[in-house]
Design an enzyme around this catalytic site. Structure first.
Site, PDB file in Angstrom:
ATOM      1  N   LYS B 106       0.861  -1.174   0.000  1.00 25.42           N
ATOM      2  CA  LYS B 106       0.000   0.000   0.000  1.00 25.42           C
ATOM      3  C   LYS B 106       0.904   1.233   0.000  1.00 25.42           C
ATOM      4  O   LYS B 106       1.631   1.493   0.964  1.00 25.42           O
ATOM      5  CB  LYS B 106      -0.911   0.023   1.239  1.00 25.42           C
ATOM      6  CG  LYS B 106      -1.673   1.346   1.351  1.00 25.42           C
ATOM      7  CD  LYS B 106      -2.517   1.465   2.590  1.00 25.42           C
ATOM      8  CE  LYS B 106      -2.701   2.923   2.955  1.00 25.42           C
ATOM      9  NZ  LYS B 106      -3.569   3.137   4.108  1.00 25.42           N
ATOM     10  N   GLY B 167      -7.936   8.970   9.930  1.00 25.02           N
ATOM     11  CA  GLY B 167      -8.242   9.046  11.355  1.00 25.02           C
ATOM     12  C   GLY B 167      -9.275  10.091  11.742  1.00 25.02           C
ATOM     13  O   GLY B 167      -9.528  10.309  12.918  1.00 25.02           O
ATOM     14  N   ALA B 193      -9.407   5.361   4.250  1.00 23.29           N
ATOM     15  CA  ALA B 193      -9.322   6.413   5.269  1.00 23.29           C
ATOM     16  C   ALA B 193     -10.549   7.315   5.330  1.00 23.29           C
ATOM     17  O   ALA B 193     -11.157   7.623   4.313  1.00 23.29           O
ATOM     18  CB  ALA B 193      -8.101   7.305   5.061  1.00 23.29           C
ATOM     19  N   GLY B 194     -10.890   7.706   6.556  1.00 16.89           N
ATOM     20  CA  GLY B 194     -11.920   8.714   6.774  1.00 16.89           C
ATOM     21  C   GLY B 194     -13.280   8.190   7.201  1.00 16.89           C
ATOM     22  O   GLY B 194     -14.148   8.967   7.578  1.00 16.89           O
ATOM     23  N   ASN B 215      -9.045   1.665   9.537  1.00 18.34           N
ATOM     24  CA  ASN B 215      -8.313   1.262  10.736  1.00 18.34           C
ATOM     25  C   ASN B 215      -8.912   1.931  11.972  1.00 18.34           C
ATOM     26  O   ASN B 215      -9.516   1.279  12.819  1.00 18.34           O
ATOM     27  CB  ASN B 215      -6.832   1.601  10.571  1.00 18.34           C
ATOM     28  CG  ASN B 215      -5.935   0.980  11.651  1.00 18.34           C
ATOM     29  OD1 ASN B 215      -4.753   0.767  11.427  1.00 18.34           O
ATOM     30  ND2 ASN B 215      -6.458   0.666  12.817  1.00 18.34           N
TER      31      ASN B 215
END
Lengths: 66, 264
Positions: B106, B167, B193-194, B215
């Protein structure tokens, strides 16, 4: 002689191999990767690979991340 | 009964996956929580970061790859924390050595610490270098169609625009931009993400994307294992809703019960 391992100066025996260094650091059994002066040192070559004074060694492993 | 639309599986770099949820392994309390949440998510692709090893200071430190073994999961090493193409390529080379030649990575090259926004110029450079070195690159990028197309043209195996800053948990901020990318690209498009909660993941999947990588939304939940399970369902539900095709939006009501036959 002195080499730099993960940013720290370290006094090691002349002619020390990558395998011996890994053993001294008690990380023999771990999944790691090594780079010396920006070049990868394959794990299969640790036994023969010898360091030179001033070598910049990075030893890395996997940690949690996104 | 009418025939139900059949989904085709997610294929990344020639490998077929049954889960469209990809998860990170960061921010967990310990390896056990990582293991349990990863399991509950049903994810098959798990991202990890590459960092300096403890050299003797903590010999008994548990190994992350014991909690998420590469024999069970597809480990996706990231280039998190890299701000230049050179650092990202260097990280990928170390990751490939670490994972015995496994070449799926990634790629993320960041622009600044406050937003963790992708530096698309460095990202393009790094992608080119990595593809030349036979890496299979899943690339984190902005929601810009031109850049996404360029990354595909370079040879990235998946393009992964952000929903919102890493995050942040803000959910998809530019759904129309994401849809442009989905419609124009042939390689899988994933949101990376987000995402903040299950409805964000379902909403993202309803746009027609191929998967979601997250995550913090799981690891930073009060109960990460339960949130992992919620995300698994949300991604499946969102995918099914996309395939099913939503009803058109109308401004006024339309009765579900017949008007004919009323006796009052």
């Amino acid at each position: 002689m002195e080499i730099i391992v993960n940013g720290e100066q370290r006094e090691v025996n002349d002619g020390i191999t990558a395998a011996q260094l890994v053993e001294d650091m008690q990380i023999t059994a771990k999944r790691i990767a090594m780079e010396v002066n920006l070049e990868i040192v394959p794990r299969s070559t640790y036994a023969e690979y010898t360091f030179k004074p001033g070598d910049k060694v990075e030893i890395v492993h996997a940690v949690g991340g996104g | 009964m009418t025939e139900t639309v059949k989904d085709s599986p997610l294929v990344i770099a020639g490998k077929t996956y049954s889960s469209r949820l990809l998860v990170g392994s960061g921010k967990y309390k310990d390896n056990e929580e990582t293991r349990l949440a990863t399991e509950a998510s049903g994810a098959e692709i798990i991202t990890v970061a590459v960092r300096r090893s403890n050299i003797g200071q903590k010999p008994g430190e548990p190994n992350l790859l014991d909690a998420i073994p590469p024999e069970k999961y597809t480990i996706l090493p990231n280039t998190a924390g890299c701000y230049t193409a050179d650092d990202a390529v260097r990280t990928c080379r170390l990751a490939r050595e670490l994972l015995d030649g496994h070449n799926l990575v990634k790629l993320e090259v960041l622009a600044d610490e406050k937003t963790l926004y992708p530096d698309v110029i460095q990202t393009l450079k790094a992608a080119e270098m990595l593809v030349k070195e036979d890496f299979e690159v899943m690339v984190y990028t902005t929601d810009d169609l031109t850049i996404a197309k360029e990354l595909e043209a370079i040879g990235c195996v998946a393009v992964m625009p952000l929903a919102a800053p890493i995050g942040s948990g803000l959910g998809v901020q530019n759904p129309y931009g994401i849809k442009f990318i989905v419609e124009e690209l042939k390689v899988p498009v994933l949101i990376d993400a987000g995402v903040g909660t299950a409805s964000d993941a379902a909403f993202a999947m309803e746009l027609g994307i191929d998967g979601v990588l997250m995550n913090s939304a799981i690891a930073a939940a009060k109960d990460p294992v339960l949130m992992a399970s919620a995300m698994k369902k949300a991604v499946e539900a969102g995918r099914e809703a996309y395939l099913a095709g939503r009803m058109p939006r109308k401004r006024y009501a339309s009765a579900s019960s017949p008007v004919d036959g009323t006796f009052f």
